[in-house]
Scaffold this active site. Structure first.
Site, PDB file in Angstrom:
ATOM      1  N   ASN A  51       0.885  -1.078   0.226  1.00  0.00           N
ATOM      2  CA  ASN A  51       0.087   0.001   0.018  1.00  0.00           C
ATOM      3  C   ASN A  51       1.006   1.291   0.017  1.00  0.00           C
ATOM      4  OD1 ASN A  51      -1.786   1.918   0.552  1.00  0.00           O
ATOM      5  ND2 ASN A  51      -2.294   1.368   2.529  1.00  0.00           N
ATOM      6  N   LYS A  72       0.160   4.325  -0.347  1.00  0.00           N
ATOM      7  CA  LYS A  72      -0.589   5.473   0.308  1.00  0.00           C
ATOM      8  C   LYS A  72      -0.102   6.786  -0.721  1.00  0.00           C
ATOM      9  CE  LYS A  72      -0.018   3.252   4.692  1.00  0.00           C
ATOM     10  NZ  LYS A  72       0.065   3.377   6.233  1.00  0.00           N
ATOM     11  N   HIS A 111      -9.389   1.513   4.840  1.00  0.00           N
ATOM     12  CA  HIS A 111      -8.034   1.807   5.626  1.00  0.00           C
ATOM     13  C   HIS A 111      -8.389   2.704   6.772  1.00  0.00           C
ATOM     14  CE1 HIS A 111      -3.989   2.714   6.585  1.00  0.00           C
ATOM     15  NE2 HIS A 111      -3.595   1.725   5.720  1.00  0.00           N
ATOM     16  N   GLU A 155      -6.616   5.063   7.526  1.00  0.00           N
ATOM     17  CA  GLU A 155      -6.444   6.465   7.207  1.00  0.00           C
ATOM     18  C   GLU A 155      -7.671   7.090   6.913  1.00  0.00           C
ATOM     19  OE1 GLU A 155      -2.623   5.581   5.309  1.00  0.00           O
ATOM     20  OE2 GLU A 155      -1.720   5.183   7.299  1.00  0.00           O
ATOM     21  N   GLU A 208      -5.328  -4.507  10.590  1.00  0.00           N
ATOM     22  CA  GLU A 208      -4.357  -3.553  10.715  1.00  0.00           C
ATOM     23  C   GLU A 208      -4.520  -2.524  12.101  1.00  0.00           C
ATOM     24  OE1 GLU A 208      -2.282  -2.501   6.641  1.00  0.00           O
ATOM     25  OE2 GLU A 208      -3.709  -0.892   7.068  1.00  0.00           O
ATOM     26  N   GLY A 211       2.667   2.491  10.562  1.00  0.00           N
ATOM     27  CA  GLY A 211       3.708   3.642  10.544  1.00  0.00           C
ATOM     28  C   GLY A 211       4.582   3.976  11.722  1.00  0.00           C
ATOM     29  N   SER A 239       3.435  -1.879  10.262  1.00  0.00           N
ATOM     30  CA  SER A 239       4.976  -2.024  10.457  1.00  0.00           C
ATOM     31  C   SER A 239       5.811  -3.385  10.123  1.00  0.00           C
ATOM     32  CB  SER A 239       5.336  -1.425  11.778  1.00  0.00           C
ATOM     33  OG  SER A 239       4.956  -0.192  12.054  1.00  0.00           O
TER      34      SER A 239
HETATM   35  P1  13P Z   1       3.185   0.509   7.575  1.00  0.00           P
HETATM   36  O1  13P Z   1       3.600  -0.815   6.877  1.00  0.00           O
HETATM   37  O2  13P Z   1       3.801   1.778   6.835  1.00  0.00           O
HETATM   38  O3  13P Z   1       3.090   0.339   8.910  1.00  0.00           O
HETATM   39  O4  13P Z   1       1.571   0.546   6.891  1.00  0.00           O
HETATM   40  C1  13P Z   1       0.915  -0.326   7.152  1.00  0.00           C
HETATM   41  C2  13P Z   1      -0.410   0.248   6.303  1.00  0.00           C
HETATM   42  O5  13P Z   1      -1.044   0.885   6.740  1.00  0.00           O
HETATM   43  C3  13P Z   1      -0.776  -0.816   5.181  1.00  0.00           C
HETATM   44  O6  13P Z   1      -1.999  -0.472   4.784  1.00  0.00           O
END
Ligand code: 13P
Length: 254
Positions: free
Chosen positions: A9, A11, A95, A97, A166, A172, A212
């Protein structure tokens, strides 16, 4: 048996030119993958560069969102049939976010239905905040997200879906869930699916862990019985790191 899936992903990272450069480096070092499917989910403007670059490869392309309406006056939105026509196979939905920007469970459900109706494979994300984990309501929260996200999705359709666990506190932050923590919730998700759709569907559905995940912790996370792959943020932006996670997933299931 369930095949492992490693999905990146991106982002809001990489331009179309950077997508092309990534694809060249990535394809050059990607090993043969018999036991693992690979997906790269990219920003909308990178889709055509990604589809072109990964054509004739085993790497599928996905989007990071879709709108639930079919067409019309929705400035700035993208419909599911547009993603399919652009060469997308997968789409990340719900997601955390996006939920933080106001996306509701009802929105996620409508988007899942729109994606499935158009032949896209939804990767529906669920996960608890740190406050919810500390309050001991992780399982209730996840159950609610699954049930509302999957409302009016029948057995024929659920089979085409992927669910990603997640935990928000692990995204992150470099603070990965331990393999035991991640397994516990993924096992719970499978149990919820079992209750809703029966044992056969629960056995067949792929559940990914995200938060992560990196080239170091991937082996232990992916060795858990209910973790069928990863949804990778930061590490999917670096070909060498992403390939190492794919290698960890590309193991025969015993
Ligand atoms: P990270 O691997 O950067 O923690 O992000 C995970 C994520 O949100 C994947 O959708």
């Amino acid at each position: 048996m369930r095949k492992k899936i490693v999905a990146g992903n991106w982002k809001m990272n990489k331009t179309p030119s950077e997508t092309k450069a990534f694809a060249e480096q990535f394809k050059a070092i990607l090993p043969k993958t018999k036991w693992c499917d690979i997906v790269v989910c990219v920003p909308t403007v990178d889709l055509s560069a990604a589809v072109r670059a990964f054509k004739d490869s085993r790497i599928a392309v996905g989007a990071e969102n879709v709108y639930f309406e079919k067409s019309g006056a929705y400035t700035g939105e993208i419909a599911a049939n547009m993603l399919l026509d652009a060469g997308c196979k997968y789409v990340i939905l719900g997601h955390s976010e996006r939920r933080a920007m106001g996306e509701t469970n009802a929105d996620v459900n409508a988007k899942v239905l729109a994606a499935l109706d158009n032949g896209l494979i939804p990767i529906m994300c669920v996960g608890e905040s740190l406050e919810q984990r500390e309050a001991g309501i992780t399982e209730e929260w996840i159950t609610m997200q699954i049930k509302t996200g999957l409302a009016s999705i029948g057995e024929d359709k659920i089979r085409k879906m992927i669910i990603a666990y997640e935990p928000i506190w692990a995204i992150g932050t470099g603070k990965t869930a331990t393999p035991e923590q991640a397994e516990e919730v993924c096992e719970h998700i499978r149990a919820v699916i079992r209750k809703l759709y029966g044992a056969k569907v629960a056995r067949a559905i792929s559940i990914l862990y995200g938060g992560s995940m990196n080239e170091k912790n991937a082996y232990d996370l992916l060795a858990q019985p209910d973790i069928d792959g990863g949804l990778i943020g930061g590490a999917s932006l670096v070909p060498e790191k992403f390939v190492k996670i794919i290698e960890a997933a590309n193991q025969p299931t015993i």
